[in-house]
Design an enzyme around this catalytic site. Structure first.
Site, mmCIF file in Angstrom:
data_model
loop_
_atom_site.group_PDB
_atom_site.id
_atom_site.type_symbol
_atom_site.label_atom_id
_atom_site.label_comp_id
_atom_site.label_asym_id
_atom_site.label_seq_id
_atom_site.Cartn_x
_atom_site.Cartn_y
_atom_site.Cartn_z
ATOM 1 N N GLY A 244 0.822 -1.222 0.000
ATOM 2 C CA GLY A 244 0.000 0.000 0.000
ATOM 3 C C GLY A 244 0.847 1.259 0.000
ATOM 4 O O GLY A 244 0.492 2.264 -0.627
ATOM 5 N N GLU A 261 -6.792 -1.727 1.400
ATOM 6 C CA GLU A 261 -7.168 -2.680 2.458
ATOM 7 C C GLU A 261 -5.887 -3.412 2.832
ATOM 8 O O GLU A 261 -5.506 -4.388 2.199
ATOM 9 C CB GLU A 261 -8.210 -3.675 1.937
ATOM 10 C CG GLU A 261 -9.525 -3.051 1.501
ATOM 11 C CD GLU A 261 -10.446 -2.725 2.673
ATOM 12 O OE1 GLU A 261 -10.101 -3.035 3.829
ATOM 13 O OE2 GLU A 261 -11.514 -2.136 2.422
ATOM 14 N N CYS A 295 -6.360 -11.085 7.451
ATOM 15 C CA CYS A 295 -6.029 -9.714 7.836
ATOM 16 C C CYS A 295 -6.652 -9.402 9.191
ATOM 17 O O CYS A 295 -6.145 -8.575 9.939
ATOM 18 C CB CYS A 295 -6.495 -8.733 6.780
ATOM 19 S SG CYS A 295 -8.199 -8.970 6.322
HETATM 20 P P1 NAD Z 1 1.277 -8.634 -0.750
HETATM 21 O O1 NAD Z 1 1.307 -7.209 -0.376
HETATM 22 O O2 NAD Z 1 2.568 -9.367 -0.840
HETATM 23 O O3 NAD Z 1 0.578 -8.796 -2.184
HETATM 24 C C1 NAD Z 1 -0.738 -8.362 -2.424
HETATM 25 C C2 NAD Z 1 -0.930 -8.084 -3.904
HETATM 26 O O4 NAD Z 1 -0.227 -6.885 -4.242
HETATM 27 C C3 NAD Z 1 -0.376 -9.167 -4.836
HETATM 28 O O5 NAD Z 1 -1.282 -9.317 -5.909
HETATM 29 C C4 NAD Z 1 0.938 -8.578 -5.305
HETATM 30 O O6 NAD Z 1 1.388 -9.075 -6.551
HETATM 31 C C5 NAD Z 1 0.571 -7.106 -5.389
HETATM 32 N N1 NAD Z 1 1.678 -6.141 -5.292
HETATM 33 C C6 NAD Z 1 2.711 -6.154 -4.419
HETATM 34 N N2 NAD Z 1 3.468 -5.053 -4.595
HETATM 35 C C7 NAD Z 1 2.909 -4.333 -5.589
HETATM 36 C C8 NAD Z 1 3.229 -3.103 -6.239
HETATM 37 N N3 NAD Z 1 4.312 -2.403 -5.890
HETATM 38 N N4 NAD Z 1 2.423 -2.652 -7.223
HETATM 39 C C9 NAD Z 1 1.331 -3.361 -7.580
HETATM 40 N N5 NAD Z 1 0.983 -4.535 -7.025
HETATM 41 C C10 NAD Z 1 1.761 -5.019 -6.040
HETATM 42 O O7 NAD Z 1 0.299 -9.367 0.282
HETATM 43 P P2 NAD Z 1 0.013 -10.921 0.484
HETATM 44 O O8 NAD Z 1 1.198 -11.567 1.129
HETATM 45 O O9 NAD Z 1 -0.547 -11.531 -0.762
HETATM 46 O O10 NAD Z 1 -1.201 -10.855 1.544
HETATM 47 C C11 NAD Z 1 -1.037 -10.728 2.923
HETATM 48 C C12 NAD Z 1 -1.235 -9.298 3.367
HETATM 49 O O11 NAD Z 1 -2.466 -8.790 2.898
HETATM 50 C C13 NAD Z 1 -1.289 -9.154 4.884
HETATM 51 O O12 NAD Z 1 -0.591 -8.009 5.262
HETATM 52 C C14 NAD Z 1 -2.778 -8.999 5.168
HETATM 53 O O13 NAD Z 1 -3.088 -8.346 6.376
HETATM 54 C C15 NAD Z 1 -3.205 -8.207 3.976
HETATM 55 N N6 NAD Z 1 -4.636 -8.337 3.722
HETATM 56 C C16 NAD Z 1 -5.442 -7.277 4.036
HETATM 57 C C17 NAD Z 1 -6.815 -7.385 3.847
HETATM 58 C C18 NAD Z 1 -7.733 -6.262 4.219
HETATM 59 O O14 NAD Z 1 -8.867 -6.287 3.785
HETATM 60 N N7 NAD Z 1 -7.293 -5.285 4.996
HETATM 61 C C19 NAD Z 1 -7.360 -8.566 3.313
HETATM 62 C C20 NAD Z 1 -6.507 -9.606 2.979
HETATM 63 C C21 NAD Z 1 -5.140 -9.490 3.187
#
Ligand code: NAD
Length: 504
Positions: A244, A261, A295
Site C-alpha cells: 500500500g 485494504e 487480515c
Molecule cells: P502482498 O502485499 O505481498 O501482495 C498483495 C498483492 O499486491 C499481490 O497481488 C501482489 O502481486 C501485489 N503487489 C505487491 N506489490 C505491488 C506493487 N508495488 N504494485 C502493484 N501490485 C503489487 O500481500 P500478500 O502476502 O498476498 O497478503 C497478505 C497481506 O495482505 C497481509 O498483510 C494482510 O493483512 C493483507 N490483507 C489485508 C486485507 C484487508 O482487507 N485489509 C485482506 C486480505 C489481506
C-alpha cells in the site's frame, strides 16, 4: 500431523474442478501454480505481458462506455447470474482455494459463500444507488446529487482471500456501472482463472460486454502497469502495508482514486467480567483459524491481570490439541502456511519476541520435514508491547499482554500502527460501550463478545491508520465505485445570483 495428499493427486483434483468450471489450463512459463499443501508446483502458466495488460485495460475502458448507460437493475442481472454460477460451482471453487491457499475445507466453502452473499447484496443494491435531494437556498431551484459510474476499477488482491476480495470489489463495481481489471496474487492463479471464467460465463449468458472483466496474471510488475495507467479510475488494492505504501502514492500522483485494504494487528481485550468459555472459543477461532493468515486474525490479547493466568492456561490446553495438517481432512483445523518464507518469518518473530522478554507458552514449532510449511500456532506471553508485538507477522502467533485498568487496556490496544479489527469480551455494559465510543477502539471494526475475524458482508469492511482507510463490501461502500455529481436546476425565469449581483 495428518498424512498429506500427493502433488499428483492435487493436480488431478485441481484439473477436475477447473474442467467443471470451464477453464482450459494453457500451460506455459513465467508463473507457477503451486500448492502449499505439499509446497510443490502444480502447473506452469503464462504470465500476462505488459502489452497485453495495456490492451486489456483499453478493452475494459471501451466496455465501460457501453455499460455505464445500461440501467443499474439490468446490470444487477449480470451479478445475479454470477451468484447462480457460484452456487453451482461452490464446491469446485472451494477445492481450488484449498489447493492454492491451503484453507481448510469449511473455510474455503465459507469464502465462496461470502462471494454468493456479496452477489445477493449487489443485486439488491442495483435498485438502491440513491442520491439525495438537498434543500436549496434559492427559490424555484432544485439541488440534488446523483451518482454515476466511475470507469475502470483495477483490483489487486492478496493470496489469503484469493476469490472473496475480488468478488467484494467486482460485484459492487459491476452494478455501479464500472468495468474491472483484476491482478490477483501470483500465488493463486488457478482460483483467479476459475473465478474469472465464471464471470465470463455470466457475461455470455446475459449478453453484457465481454470486456467488462479482464484478468492479468503475474507478479507485482503487471500490478504496476495497472497502478500507473490513467484509464484506471480506481485502484482497489488489498495486501500488505508495504504494498500500500508503494501503490497509494503512485495512484495519487496521477490523481487516480485508491481504496486500500492493508495489514492488521488486531487485538481483543478480555475484561475480568468476561464469560471465559465464550472468550476461549472466540480467541482460538480468531487467532489460530486460517493458520493466522487473515487480515483480521487476532494477534494481541490484552487480558485483565485477575483472569490472565487462568485464561492462558485454558488457551494452552486447547492449542495443544489443535489438529494440524491436510486441509482437505475434515478433522483438520489448521492447514499449512502459504510458503516456507512465511514459516521462516514466524520463527524469526518468535526469536525476537523471546529476545524482547517474551515466553512461549504453547506451540511455535515447525512440523514435518520439507514439503508444506506446517506450524503449531503459538501463544507467547509478553512483559510489555514491544517492537515485534507492534508488527504484523502473517502467521499464527498470539501475544498475551496484561492490564490493570480499562484505560490502560484501551491505550495498549490503540498503540500500534495498524487499525483494522478489534474486540472486547466483557459482561459490563459500560465497559463495552466505552470500547465502542469515540475514545475507545480506533479500528474500522470494533466488536463485543465475539472475536476479531469473520466479518459479515453487510457491513463496511476496512480499517484505519496503516490499514489504509478504505471500506469495501456492504453498507454504503459502493460510493467508492461511483462518481458524485451535484446538480442545481433552476425552474424559474429569473437567475438568482449570489448577493443579488447583476451582470446586465
Ligand atoms: P502482498 O502485499 O505481498 O501482495 C498483495 C498483492 O499486491 C499481490 O497481488 C501482489 O502481486 C501485489 N503487489 C505487491 N506489490 C505491488 C506493487 N508495488 N504494485 C502493484 N501490485 C503489487 O500481500 P500478500 O502476502 O498476498 O497478503 C497478505 C497481506 O495482505 C497481509 O498483510 C494482510 O493483512 C493483507 N490483507 C489485508 C486485507 C484487508 O482487507 N485489509 C485482506 C486480505 C489481506
Amino acid at each position: 500431523m495428518s498424512s498429506l495428499p500427493t502433488t499428483q493427486q492435487l493436480r488431478e483434483r485441481a484439473r477436475a474442478s477447473l474442467d467443471r468450471i470451464g477453464v482450459a489450463v494453457v500451460e506455459g512459463s513465467g508463473l507457477s501454480a503451486r500448492s502449499p499443501i505439499t509446497g510443490e508446483d502444480l502447473f506452469g502458466l503464462r504470465a500476462t505481458t505488459d502489452d497485453e495488460a495495456r490492451q486489456a485495460i483499453a478493452e475494459a475502458d471501451q466496455a465501460f462506455r457501453a455499460w455505464r448507460t445500461t440501467p443499474a437493475p439490468v446490470r444487477g442481472e449480470l451479478v445475479r447470474t454470477l451468484g447462480d454460477l457460484l452456487r453451482a460451482h461452490k464446491s469446485d471453487l472451494a477445492d481450488l482455494i484449498t489447493i492454492e491457499a491451503g484453507k481448510i475445507r469449511s473455510e474455503a466453502l465459507g469464502e465462496v459463500q461470502e462471494m454468493i452473499d456479496i452477489c445477493d447484496f449487489a443485486v439488491g443494491l442495483s435498485r438502491q444507488l440513491y442520491g439525495r435531494t438537498i434543500a436549496s437556498e434559492r427559490p424555484g431551484h432544485r439541488l440534488a446529487e446523483t451518482w454515476h459510474p466511475l470507469g475502470v476499477v483495477g483490483v489487486i488482491s492478496a493470496f489469503n482471500f484469493p476469490a472473496a476480495v475480488w468478488s467484494w470489489n467486482t460485484a459492487i463495481a459491476l452494478v455501479c456501472g464500472d468495468a474491472v481489471v483484476w491482478k490477483p496474487s501470483e500465488l493463486t492463479p488457478l482460483v483467479s482463472l476459475a473465478s474469472s471464467r465464471l464471470l465470463d460465463r455470466a457475461l455470455e449468458r446475459t449478453g453484457a460486454p465481454r470486456a467488462l472483466h479482464r484478468l492479468l496474471l503475474g507478479d507485482r510488475a503487471v500490478g504496476e502497469t495497472l497502478v500507473d495507467d490513467p484509464r484506471v479510475a480506481l485502484v482497489s488494492a488489498t495486501g500488505s502495508t508495504r504494498m500500500g505504501r508503494e501503490v497509494g502514492p503512485r495512484v495519487a500522483a496521477r490523481f487516480g482514486r485508491v481504496l486500500l485494504e492493508l495489514g492488521g494487528n488486531n487485538a481483543t481485550v478480555v475484561a475480568p467480567s468476561a464469560d471465559l468459555d465464550l472468550a476461549v472459543q472466540g480467541i482460538v477461532f480468531a487467532a489460530a483459524g486460517t493458520a493466522g493468515q487473515r487480515c483480521t486474525t487476532l494477534r494481541r490479547l490484552i487480558v485483565h491481570r485477575d483472569v490472565a493466568d487462568q485464561l492462558v492456561e485454558r488457551l494452552a490446553a486447547v492449542y495443544g490439541r489443535l489438529p494440524i495438517g491436510d486441509p482437505f481432512d475434515e478433522a483438520t483445523l489448521v492447514g499449512p502456511l502459504i510458503t516456507d518464507a512465511a514459516a521462516d518469518a514466524m520463527a524469526a518473530a518468535l526469536d525476537r519476541a523471546q529476545a524482547e522478554g517474551g515466553k512461549i507458552i504453547s506451540g511455535g514449532r515447525r512440523l514435518g520435514a520439507g514439503g508444506g510449511a506446517y506450524v503449531e500456532p503459538a501463544v507467547v506471553r509478553m512483559p510489555k508491547q514491544t517492537g515485534i508485538v507492534r508488527e504484523e507477522t502473517f502467521a499464527p502467533i498470539l501475544y498475551v499482554l496484561t492490564y490493570d485498568s480499562f484505560e490502560e487496556a484501551v491505550a495498549l490496544h490503540n498503540d500500534v500502527p495498524q487499525g483494522l479489527s478489534s474486540s472486547i469480551f466483557t459482561r459490563d455494559q459500560q465497559e463495552a460501550e466505552r470500547f465502542l465510543a469515540a475514545d475507545g477502539s480506533d479500528c474500522g471494526i470494533a466488536n463485543v463478545n465475539i472475536g476479531t475475524s469473520g466479518a459479515e458482508i453487510g457491513g463496511a469492511f476496512g480499517g484505519e491508520k496503516e490499514t489504509g482507510g478504505g471500506r469495501e463490501s456492504g453498507s454504503d461502500s459502493w460510493r467508492a465505485y461511483m462518481r458524485r455529481a451535484t446538480n442545481t436546476v433552476n425552474y424559474t425565469s429569473t437567475l438568482a445570483l449570489a448577493q443579488n449581483v447583476s451582470f446586465l
